[in-house]
Design a protein around this motif. Structure first.
Motif, mmCIF file in Angstrom:
data_model
loop_
_atom_site.group_PDB
_atom_site.id
_atom_site.type_symbol
_atom_site.label_atom_id
_atom_site.label_comp_id
_atom_site.label_asym_id
_atom_site.label_seq_id
_atom_site.Cartn_x
_atom_site.Cartn_y
_atom_site.Cartn_z
ATOM 1 N N GLU A 90 -7.386 51.823 -1.124
ATOM 2 C CA GLU A 90 -6.887 52.853 -2.059
ATOM 3 C C GLU A 90 -6.994 52.393 -3.510
ATOM 4 O OE1 GLU A 90 -3.660 55.575 0.271
ATOM 5 O OE2 GLU A 90 -3.039 53.532 -0.194
ATOM 6 N N ARG A 91 -6.818 51.079 -3.719
ATOM 7 C CA ARG A 91 -6.853 50.531 -5.082
ATOM 8 C C ARG A 91 -8.161 50.854 -5.780
ATOM 9 N NH1 ARG A 91 -7.546 45.064 -7.538
ATOM 10 N NH2 ARG A 91 -7.900 44.095 -5.523
ATOM 11 N N PHE A 92 -9.248 50.948 -4.997
ATOM 12 C CA PHE A 92 -10.553 51.219 -5.624
ATOM 13 C C PHE A 92 -10.934 52.697 -5.524
ATOM 14 C CE2 PHE A 92 -10.686 46.733 -4.295
ATOM 15 C CZ PHE A 92 -10.748 46.177 -5.559
ATOM 16 N N GLY A 93 -9.984 53.527 -5.082
ATOM 17 C CA GLY A 93 -10.238 54.975 -5.137
ATOM 18 C C GLY A 93 -10.576 55.648 -3.820
ATOM 19 N N THR A 94 -10.426 54.963 -2.697
ATOM 20 C CA THR A 94 -10.659 55.632 -1.408
ATOM 21 C C THR A 94 -9.601 56.715 -1.218
ATOM 22 O OG1 THR A 94 -11.442 53.568 -0.452
ATOM 23 C CG2 THR A 94 -10.810 55.293 1.104
ATOM 24 N N ARG A 95 -10.035 57.893 -0.806
ATOM 25 C CA ARG A 95 -9.074 58.935 -0.449
ATOM 26 C C ARG A 95 -8.827 58.838 1.050
ATOM 27 N NH1 ARG A 95 -12.531 63.388 -1.568
ATOM 28 N NH2 ARG A 95 -14.056 61.719 -1.431
ATOM 29 N N ILE A 96 -7.559 58.701 1.423
ATOM 30 C CA ILE A 96 -7.240 58.500 2.840
ATOM 31 C C ILE A 96 -6.529 59.736 3.382
ATOM 32 C CG2 ILE A 96 -5.881 57.108 4.482
ATOM 33 C CD1 ILE A 96 -6.603 54.688 2.718
ATOM 34 N N MET A 97 -7.046 60.257 4.450
ATOM 35 C CA MET A 97 -6.473 61.471 5.031
ATOM 36 C C MET A 97 -5.988 61.174 6.449
ATOM 37 S SD MET A 97 -8.356 65.064 5.626
ATOM 38 C CE MET A 97 -8.328 65.460 3.898
ATOM 39 N N ASN A 98 -4.700 61.427 6.676
ATOM 40 C CA ASN A 98 -4.163 61.245 8.026
ATOM 41 C C ASN A 98 -4.522 62.480 8.838
ATOM 42 O OD1 ASN A 98 -2.872 58.701 7.787
ATOM 43 N ND2 ASN A 98 -1.259 59.695 6.595
ATOM 44 N N MET B 8 -2.945 45.547 8.281
ATOM 45 C CA MET B 8 -3.594 46.852 8.134
ATOM 46 C C MET B 8 -3.069 47.597 6.910
ATOM 47 S SD MET B 8 -5.595 46.278 10.340
ATOM 48 C CE MET B 8 -6.589 47.648 9.784
ATOM 49 N N GLU B 9 -1.782 47.434 6.612
ATOM 50 C CA GLU B 9 -1.212 48.070 5.420
ATOM 51 C C GLU B 9 -1.884 47.494 4.157
ATOM 52 O OE1 GLU B 9 0.468 50.629 4.881
ATOM 53 O OE2 GLU B 9 0.777 50.266 2.734
ATOM 54 N N GLU B 10 -2.099 46.172 4.159
ATOM 55 C CA GLU B 10 -2.748 45.523 3.010
ATOM 56 C C GLU B 10 -4.187 46.035 2.852
ATOM 57 O OE1 GLU B 10 -1.572 43.312 0.686
ATOM 58 O OE2 GLU B 10 0.387 43.777 1.523
ATOM 59 N N MET B 11 -4.895 46.176 3.998
ATOM 60 C CA MET B 11 -6.280 46.682 3.922
ATOM 61 C C MET B 11 -6.286 48.097 3.365
ATOM 62 S SD MET B 11 -8.405 45.443 7.221
ATOM 63 C CE MET B 11 -8.251 43.820 7.903
ATOM 64 N N ARG B 12 -5.329 48.900 3.811
ATOM 65 C CA ARG B 12 -5.247 50.284 3.333
ATOM 66 C C ARG B 12 -5.023 50.314 1.821
ATOM 67 N NH1 ARG B 12 -2.740 55.515 5.709
ATOM 68 N NH2 ARG B 12 -2.442 56.718 3.837
ATOM 69 N N ARG B 13 -4.072 49.485 1.360
ATOM 70 C CA ARG B 13 -3.767 49.451 -0.081
ATOM 71 C C ARG B 13 -4.988 49.008 -0.887
ATOM 72 N NH1 ARG B 13 -0.166 46.878 -3.026
ATOM 73 N NH2 ARG B 13 -0.120 44.960 -1.788
ATOM 74 N N GLN B 14 -5.714 48.032 -0.309
ATOM 75 C CA GLN B 14 -6.904 47.523 -1.002
ATOM 76 C C GLN B 14 -7.977 48.617 -1.110
ATOM 77 O OE1 GLN B 14 -8.255 43.862 0.689
ATOM 78 N NE2 GLN B 14 -9.749 43.465 -0.929
#
Ligand code: NDP
Length: 307
Positions: free
Chosen positions: A70-78, A62-68
């Motif tokens: 984010e790499r293309f510009g997804t903004r992630i909000m907890n 899941m950490e790898e999916m998150r990084r992937q």
């Protein structure tokens, strides 16, 4: 100003959708929900996700999916979504971090496995207690295991586990199964499967040892307490889709899963799409969730291009 698209949920469906949306330059905002990474963050080895020949730990995947994403510009909000208004465009998403307007929504809020609610169940999770035979069955080769539940999932998991385990005991709280006849027949014909009828699990042993050594069972008719030796216990008492906040706004089936239209991931509300376990009571695998996340993202992209 309204967002192009907000993805709700951070399991394989949500992150995969975000990867595709970000690569389509739609600048998605992903809201993680209360359990960032979803159900896979509470599993250990994931050996059936293609591309990882030696397996990968659930949280790492899941950490790898998150990084992937984010790499293309997804903004992630907890943040946690408290309510949504899907009755008008742009849609409104209210979260613990504020409210957002958006043209499109992907609902990938997942499902939560139902658990027995025993203290030992939490403490021995991943140490013999599991919610997924497909994920963890392999680790119980030549061992004795138990499956709790009397539905299709419990019986199918029990049959699957006989590939590895030397004995599988199905513990059911009634003397009649809920599973379909064909699945029942398959389980009853299997010589490695036994049934503990009308029994409830009152404790999972042995928290002190730090691993599962058996179950304490209570007969619901006589009240007698007995011990069943086993090194693994699979809880298969159903899943609950996380759809509380969509009630009255999206069409849900009788179990609460989001209904999507045929050949698309679109829900009953145009512009709102769903992917992953929140709309899938059958397959419930990380890879199928990821696949449907991809489909939902492509649907969003196409709908924005034509509108
Ligand atoms: P179900 O809700 O059908 O069954 C849950 C089972 O767990 C029931 O037997 C229930 O007992 C038992 N249970 C519930 N709560 C507790 C508890 N607290 N303690 C002990 N036992 C408990 O869930 P499933 O995951 O099995 O199936 C979900 C859906 O997916 C169903 O529609 C099913 O048909 C479908 N499915 C179909 C498959 C197929 O067609 N091959 C494969 C897998 C799933 P009780 O019976 O007493 O209520």
């Amino acid at each position: 100003m309204a967002e192009n698209v907000i993805v709700l949920g951070s399991g394989p469906a949500g992150y995969t959708a975000a990867i595709y949306l970000a690569r389509a330059d739609l600048k998605p905002l992903l809201i993680t929900g209360v359990q960032p990474g979803g159900q896979l963050t509470i599993t250990t080895d994931v050996d059936n996700f293609p591309g990882f020949a030696d397996g990968i730990q659930g949280p790492k995947l899941m950490e790898e999916m998150r990084r992937q994403a984010e790499r293309f510009g997804t903004r992630i909000m907890n943040a946690e979504v408290s309510s949504v208004d899907l009755k008008q465009q742009p849609f409104v998403i209210n979260t613990s971090e504020g409210s957002f307007l958006t043209k499109r929504v992907i609902v990938s809020t997942g499902a939560s496995a139902q658990w027995l609610g025993l203290d030992a169940e939490t403490k021995l999770m991943g140490k013999g207690v599991s919610g997924c035979a497909t994920c963890d069955g392999f680790f119980f080769r030549d061992q004795e295991v138990a499956v709790v539940g009397g539905g299709d999932t419990a019986l199918e998991e029990a049959v699957f586990l006989t590939r590895f385990a030397k004995r599988v005991t199905i513990v059911h709280r009634r003397d009649e199964l809920r599973a379909s006849k064909i699945v029942q027949d398959k389980a009853k014909e299997n010589p490695k499967i036994e049934f503990a009828w009308s029994k409830v699990v009152v404790d999972i042993l042995d928290v002190k040892a730090g691993r599962v050594t058996g179950l304490k069972l209570k007969d619901v008719r006589s009240g007698d307490v007995s011990k069943l030796s086993c090194t693994g216990v699979f809880i298969a008492i159903g899943h609950k889709p996380n759809t509380e906040i969509f009630k009255g706004q999206l069409e849900l089936d009788d179990k609460g899963y989001v209904v999507t239209k045929k050949c698309t991931m679109e829900t009953s509300v145009p512009g709102v799409f769903a992917a992953g376990d929140v709309q899938d009571p059958y397959y419930r695998q990380a890879i199928t969730a990821a696949g449907s996340g991809c489909m939902a993202a492509i649907d969003v992209e196409r709908s924005l291009c034509v509108s």
